[in-house]
Design a protein around this motif. Structure first.
Motif, PDB file in Angstrom:
ATOM      1  N   CYS A 156     -26.935  42.421 -12.742  1.00  0.00           N
ATOM      2  CA  CYS A 156     -26.299  42.817 -14.004  1.00  0.00           C
ATOM      3  C   CYS A 156     -27.338  43.555 -14.848  1.00  0.00           C
ATOM      4  CB  CYS A 156     -25.763  41.597 -14.754  1.00  0.00           C
ATOM      5  SG  CYS A 156     -27.040  40.440 -15.252  1.00  0.00           S
ATOM      6  N   PRO A 157     -26.868  44.357 -15.820  1.00  0.00           N
ATOM      7  CA  PRO A 157     -27.829  45.045 -16.693  1.00  0.00           C
ATOM      8  C   PRO A 157     -28.438  44.081 -17.710  1.00  0.00           C
ATOM      9  CG  PRO A 157     -25.572  45.642 -17.271  1.00  0.00           C
ATOM     10  CD  PRO A 157     -25.478  44.731 -16.091  1.00  0.00           C
ATOM     11  N   ILE A 158     -29.619  44.441 -18.220  1.00  0.00           N
ATOM     12  CA  ILE A 158     -30.174  43.779 -19.406  1.00  0.00           C
ATOM     13  C   ILE A 158     -30.155  44.824 -20.522  1.00  0.00           C
ATOM     14  CG2 ILE A 158     -32.188  42.688 -20.452  1.00  0.00           C
ATOM     15  CD1 ILE A 158     -33.081  41.781 -17.711  1.00  0.00           C
ATOM     16  N   TYR A 159     -29.546  44.476 -21.657  1.00  0.00           N
ATOM     17  CA  TYR A 159     -29.440  45.419 -22.778  1.00  0.00           C
ATOM     18  C   TYR A 159     -30.566  45.178 -23.784  1.00  0.00           C
ATOM     19  CZ  TYR A 159     -24.847  46.058 -20.699  1.00  0.00           C
ATOM     20  OH  TYR A 159     -23.830  46.308 -19.809  1.00  0.00           O
ATOM     21  N   PRO A 160     -30.940  46.226 -24.547  1.00  0.00           N
ATOM     22  CA  PRO A 160     -32.075  46.095 -25.482  1.00  0.00           C
ATOM     23  C   PRO A 160     -31.899  44.954 -26.489  1.00  0.00           C
ATOM     24  CG  PRO A 160     -31.451  48.399 -25.249  1.00  0.00           C
ATOM     25  CD  PRO A 160     -30.417  47.606 -24.497  1.00  0.00           C
TER      26      PRO A 160
END
Ligand code: GAR
Length: 188
Positions: A156-160
């Protein structure tokens, strides 16, 4: 039917998802003989009660050493004719007693893309490194810390603006899909 034991030390949400997948028939060949925990106040115990599932608490402090602790667990596993051990948030290294008795029949889920970030607080570690992706891994258990052969992974992505809480939630949602799927294919 395959008899499995689920090991959990804390919250137990993965354990509950596995039970739900059995209830809806997705894992219709799996029988959970009981919840095994090393923590007498684990919330997983509450969850097990809701499923009327036997709970086995083994407090390592009550034993002289890890071998005696695992020998006690092994006796119960044999009584229940358990074939596979499914670790779901079990926060202890598995020792030789259980590894020898269940060679290649112990699996674990971990909240990172292994081999990155084994051990505790994998979610926090990925954030601190500034990673842009993370995920979950299911692997066979060996004597190391999250080092066994990888079976399957989801990312999954990691968002800022992610915090440990938001990222953990995203990873756990992957885990709820990944672990039942692996159990279905590996334990058959
Ligand atoms: C899960 O995210 C699992 O991947 C992790 O503990 C959490 C337990 O959550 N396991 C490890 O970090 C093992 N090294 P749960 O108790 O709600 O299922």
């Amino acid at each position: 039917m395959k008899n499995i034991a689920i090991f959990a030390s804390g919250n137990g949400s993965n354990f509950e998802k596995i039970m739900e997948n059995i209830e809806v028939g997705y894992l219709d060949h799996i029988h959970v003989t009981g919840l095994y925990t090393d923590q007498q106040d684990a919330f997983a115990i509450e969850r097990a009660r809701r499923f009327r599932l036997p709970v086995h608490v083994f407090n390592m402090k009550r034993y002289d050493n890890k071998e005696h602790y695992e020998t006690a667990i092994l006796k119960q596993l044999h009584r229940d004719k358990v074939e596979w051990l499914v670790l779901a948030g079990y926060m202890k290294l598995v020792g030789p007693t259980l590894l020898n008795a269940y060679a290649d029949q112990i699996i674990n889920i971990h909240p990172s893309i292994l081999p990155s970030f084994p051990g505790k607080n994998a979610v926090g570690q990925a954030l601190r490194y500034g990673c842009r992706v993370s995920g979950a891994t299911v692997h066979y258990v060996d004597s190391g810390m999250d080092t066994g052969k990888i079976i399957d992974q989801m990312s999954c992505p990691i968002y800022p603006d992610d915090t440990e809480e938001t990222l953990q939630l995203r990873i756990q949602n992957l885990e709820y899909e990944l672990y039942p799927r692996v159990i279905k294919t590996i334990i058959s």
